[in-house]
Scaffold this active site. Structure first.
Site, short mmCIF file in Angstrom:
data_model
loop_
_atom_site.label_atom_id
_atom_site.label_comp_id
_atom_site.label_asym_id
_atom_site.label_seq_id
_atom_site.Cartn_x
_atom_site.Cartn_y
_atom_site.Cartn_z
N ASN A 9 74.05 43.56 36.17
CA ASN A 9 74.47 44.00 37.50
C ASN A 9 75.19 42.84 38.18
O ASN A 9 74.55 41.88 38.61
CB ASN A 9 73.24 44.44 38.30
CG ASN A 9 73.57 44.82 39.73
OD1 ASN A 9 74.74 45.00 40.08
ND2 ASN A 9 72.54 44.94 40.56
N TRP A 10 76.50 42.94 38.29
CA TRP A 10 77.29 41.84 38.86
C TRP A 10 77.22 41.81 40.38
O TRP A 10 77.73 40.87 41.01
CB TRP A 10 78.74 41.95 38.40
CG TRP A 10 78.95 41.73 36.94
CD1 TRP A 10 77.98 41.46 36.00
CD2 TRP A 10 80.19 41.77 36.22
NE1 TRP A 10 78.54 41.33 34.75
CE2 TRP A 10 79.90 41.52 34.86
CE3 TRP A 10 81.51 42.00 36.59
CZ2 TRP A 10 80.89 41.49 33.88
CZ3 TRP A 10 82.49 41.98 35.62
CH2 TRP A 10 82.19 41.72 34.28
N LYS A 11 76.65 42.83 40.97
CA LYS A 11 76.49 42.91 42.43
C LYS A 11 77.84 42.70 43.13
O LYS A 11 78.88 43.10 42.61
CB LYS A 11 75.41 41.93 42.91
CG LYS A 11 74.08 42.18 42.19
CD LYS A 11 72.93 41.44 42.80
CE LYS A 11 71.64 41.75 42.04
NZ LYS A 11 70.46 41.13 42.68
N HIS A 95 68.61 50.88 43.73
CA HIS A 95 68.39 49.43 43.65
C HIS A 95 67.76 48.95 44.94
O HIS A 95 68.07 49.42 46.03
CB HIS A 95 69.71 48.70 43.40
CG HIS A 95 69.54 47.26 43.06
ND1 HIS A 95 69.32 46.29 44.03
CD2 HIS A 95 69.51 46.60 41.87
CE1 HIS A 95 69.18 45.12 43.45
NE2 HIS A 95 69.30 45.28 42.14
N GLU A 167 61.97 46.67 39.02
CA GLU A 167 62.45 45.42 39.59
C GLU A 167 61.58 45.03 40.78
O GLU A 167 61.77 45.56 41.87
CB GLU A 167 63.92 45.54 39.99
CG GLU A 167 64.31 46.87 40.64
CD GLU A 167 65.51 46.76 41.55
OE1 GLU A 167 66.34 45.88 41.31
OE2 GLU A 167 65.59 47.53 42.51
N GLY A 173 66.60 37.44 42.52
CA GLY A 173 67.41 36.37 43.10
C GLY A 173 66.62 35.22 43.68
O GLY A 173 67.18 34.35 44.34
N GLY A 233 70.58 40.30 36.77
CA GLY A 233 71.39 40.02 37.95
C GLY A 233 72.24 38.78 37.75
O GLY A 233 73.23 38.78 37.02
#
Length: 251
Positions: A9-11, A95, A167, A173, A233
């Site tokens: 997931n490159w966000k 998410h 998650e 993060g 992530g």
């Protein structure tokens, strides 16, 4: 036997130049053929990534989709039909950043889940608890409730063509991660919850772990019996690191 999956997931990261560099790095990776590998760029870069990775086995997904499947008058949104046309194969739904920061509730997420499946895409349903909920001993209750929302609306068979990603919000993060045993406990509970509805569905659904997965901890996490891969992530923005995680899933 469930086929492993690793999804990056490159966000909200990337420029055309940095995405091109990341694509180049991914194309150089030696990736296991036994693992389904996906990346989910910001929608702006979807076509660039699809074109750049077409010579590889990596599939492209999206981070979100609109509540309606077809294109139309819904400013700022992207329909599942448009994502499919662009070459996407799977889409995140629920998410934690969208649940927590955007305020998306289960009724909205259910509409997105249905729209994604209606266009032949695979929803990756994200579930997980906050640090406060974990400290209060509510992890399984919260995750179970998020899962129940979809089951109650569509039935457990809707999850045959879906992936579930656990998650823990507190591990996203932050550099923190659930221990392999902690993650396995929740994954086992999810599978047990599904088994109460349909044992065959429960055994077939892939459960990914997402929460500061890195090459350094991937092997141990992926060795757990109910962890079928990872939703990655920050580490997915580094081609070498992401490649190492994918290889860990292939072992």
């Amino acid at each position: 036997m469930r086929r492993p999956m690793v999804a990056g997931n490159w966000k909200m990261h990337g420029t055309r130049a940095s995405v091109a560099e990341l694509i180049e790095g991914l194309c150089k990776q030696s990736l296991p053929g036994s693992v389904d590998i996906a990346v989910m760029p910001a929608s702006l870069f979807t076509c660039q990534v699809v074109d750049g990775l077409k010579a590889t086995s990596i599939i492209v997904g999206a981070q979100d989709a609109a509540i309606q499947a077809e294109q139309g008058a819904l400013t700022g949104e992207v329909a599942s039909s448009q994502l499919a046309d662009a070459g996407c194969k799977l889409v995140l739904v629920g998410h934690s950043e969208r649940r927590q920061l955007i305020g998306e509730q289960d009724d909205v997420l259910n509409k997105k889940f249905a729209a994604i499946q209606a266009k032949g895409l695979t929803p990756v349903l994200c579930v997980g608890e906050t640090l406060e909920e974990r400290k209060a001993g509510q992890t399984l209750e919260v995750v179970g409730r998020q899962l129940d929302s979809v089951i109650a609306e569509f039935g457990v068979n809707a999850l045959v063509n879906a992936v579930i990603a656990y998650e823990p919000v507190w591990a996203i993060g932050t550099g923190l991660t659930a221990s392999p045993q902690e993650a396995q406990e929740v994954h086992a509970a999810i599978r047990a919850q599904l088994a109460k509805e349909n044992a065959e569905v429960a055994q077939g659904v892939r459960l990914l772990y997402g929460g500061s997965v890195k090459a350094a901890n991937a092997v141990e996490l992926f060795s757990m019996p109910d962890i079928d891969g990872g939703l990655i992530g920050g580490a997915s923005l580094n081609a070498d690191e992401f490649g190492a995680i994918c290889r860990a899933a292939g072992n």
